[in-house]
Design a protein around this motif. Structure first.
Motif, short mmCIF file in Angstrom:
data_model
loop_
_atom_site.label_atom_id
_atom_site.label_comp_id
_atom_site.label_asym_id
_atom_site.label_seq_id
_atom_site.Cartn_x
_atom_site.Cartn_y
_atom_site.Cartn_z
N UNK A 97 0.82 -1.20 0.00
CA UNK A 97 0.00 0.00 0.00
C UNK A 97 0.86 1.26 0.00
N UNK A 98 2.04 1.20 0.64
CA UNK A 98 2.95 2.35 0.61
C UNK A 98 3.46 2.59 -0.81
N UNK A 99 3.72 1.50 -1.55
CA UNK A 99 4.14 1.63 -2.95
C UNK A 99 3.02 2.19 -3.80
N UNK A 100 1.80 1.67 -3.60
CA UNK A 100 0.64 2.13 -4.36
C UNK A 100 0.40 3.62 -4.14
N UNK A 101 0.71 4.11 -2.93
CA UNK A 101 0.49 5.52 -2.62
C UNK A 101 1.51 6.43 -3.28
N UNK A 102 2.64 5.87 -3.79
CA UNK A 102 3.74 6.70 -4.27
C UNK A 102 3.98 6.62 -5.78
N UNK A 103 3.73 5.49 -6.39
CA UNK A 103 4.01 5.32 -7.82
C UNK A 103 2.76 4.79 -8.51
N UNK A 104 2.70 4.84 -9.85
CA UNK A 104 1.53 4.29 -10.54
C UNK A 104 1.19 2.89 -10.06
N UNK A 105 -0.08 2.63 -9.85
CA UNK A 105 -0.52 1.39 -9.21
C UNK A 105 -0.05 0.16 -9.98
N UNK A 106 -0.15 0.20 -11.31
CA UNK A 106 0.24 -0.96 -12.11
C UNK A 106 1.73 -1.26 -11.95
N UNK A 107 2.57 -0.23 -11.88
CA UNK A 107 4.00 -0.46 -11.71
C UNK A 107 4.31 -1.02 -10.32
N UNK A 108 3.57 -0.57 -9.32
CA UNK A 108 3.76 -1.12 -7.97
C UNK A 108 3.45 -2.61 -7.96
N UNK A 109 2.36 -3.01 -8.62
CA UNK A 109 1.99 -4.42 -8.65
C UNK A 109 2.96 -5.24 -9.47
N UNK A 110 3.41 -4.69 -10.61
CA UNK A 110 4.38 -5.42 -11.43
C UNK A 110 5.66 -5.69 -10.65
N UNK A 111 6.13 -4.68 -9.93
CA UNK A 111 7.35 -4.85 -9.14
C UNK A 111 7.13 -5.86 -8.02
N UNK A 112 6.00 -5.76 -7.33
CA UNK A 112 5.70 -6.70 -6.25
C UNK A 112 5.53 -8.12 -6.78
N UNK A 113 5.09 -8.24 -8.03
CA UNK A 113 4.89 -9.57 -8.61
C UNK A 113 6.18 -10.25 -9.04
N UNK A 114 7.32 -9.63 -8.73
CA UNK A 114 8.60 -10.30 -8.96
C UNK A 114 8.91 -11.32 -7.88
#
Length: 309
Positions: A97-114
């Motif tokens: 959620x901290x990532x989602x609050x700072x960068x585009x949501x799709x990029x946050x999920x793509x990075x987390x999906x690594x």
């Protein structure tokens, strides 16, 4: 009666229906993340969002455990691992959620999906099987896609103009991937004998308790802040409803979804997130980033299909 039901193997749904359910679940989770960004942009506190989400998930899991007639007694020696699992899920929720609050949501999920890459390396480092050459090649393929999705060359070129939020967001997304990988390792190697609903229920108890403690201790500035606008309340309500609906459908249906064969369908979540973020938030990414996202998702799908084959 309940013993007979537990012992029998549920009949799988037809594959088309199973795929449709998983796509709808992925859409629910994607909508939850976009709604979270909407809530954060309108004053909602990070801890409050996770508290509400985990509270709904906990109620659903308690109902499922009671419905299934499960015992909630933990096997000897598993208590410390269950607590650690809950803490890792807490960290993963905070980081994502901290990532989602700072960068585009799709990029946050793509990075987390690594996380499959980190999980494979973690398993190897803790004495498990070493990744095969094909698996290693797929990991490099996924990483190359992530470099494109994050547009790393352009980011490095304009470092001074980006501000701290970009790097913080990527760091939080990687933190979410790392903590989730560790949670999966504990689930597979230390708590596999525990029924999934019971394990998840105890994890949500830890998450919910941590959010209350962190809120009272004011560990996160503004963490328990209420939404400041109607849009913020809409985002908070939507994230709770969407997460609760997707979570409950997935948990109730999972015995009949043949996850070994169909789990890769869930990887449509970042794509759906990209669409929702564009419609709701007006967030856009470049064609190069879209191509990188498709590379990441393709690599993860291939990796998951290889494991389930």
């Amino acid at each position: 009666m309940s013993t007979h039901v537990a012992a029998s193997h549920p009949t799988h749904f037809p594959r088309q229906l199973a795929i449709l359910i998983l796509v709808l679940v992925a859409c629910g989770f994607a909508g939850n993340h976009v709604a979270a960004r909407l809530a954060f942009e309108n004053g909602t506190g990070l801890l409050l969002a996770i508290l509400c989400r985990s509270g709904v998930a906990l109620l659903i899991l308690i109902a499922i455990v009671l419905w299934q007639g499960r015992t909630i007694r933990l096997p000897a020696g598993s208590g410390k691992w269950q607590v650690l699992l809950g803490l890792l899920i807490t960290i993963q929720s905070l980081c994502l959620y901290s990532a989602v609050a700072r960068i585009p949501v799709a990029l946050a999920l793509l990075t987390a999906n690594s996380f499959p890459i980190i999980l494979a390396l973690l398993t190897w480092g803790l004495g498990g099987a070493r990744p095969t050459l094909k698996a290693a090649a797929l990991m490099l393929f996924i990483l190359s896609g992530l470099v494109l999705a994050l547009d790393v060359p352009a980011v490095l070129a304009m470092d001074g103009d980006l501000g701290g939020n970009w790097w913080q967001g990527i760091g939080f997304a990687l933190g979410a991937a790392t903590s989730f990988s560790a949670a999966l390792w504990i689930t597979d190697y230390k708590l596999s004998a525990l029924p999934g609903a019971v394990r998840s229920m105890f994890s949500m108890v830890v998450v919910f308790g941590c959010m209350i403690i962190a809120g009272f201790a004011k560990l996160v500035p503004g963490g328990m802040a209420l939404p400041s606008t109607a849009a913020g309340w809409t985002g908070l309500g939507a994230l709770v409803v969407l997460y609760g609906a997707a979570f409950s459908v997935l948990f109730i249906s999972v015995p009949r979804l043949n996850m070994a064969r169909n789990a890769s369908v869930m990887n449509v979540e970042p794509i759906v997130t990209l669409l929702f973020a564009w419609v709701v938030l007006g967030q856009m990414i470049s064609p190069v980033q879209m191509a990188g996202g498709l590379v990441v998702i393709s690599g993860i799908v291939i990796l998951s299909l290889r494991k389930s084959a």
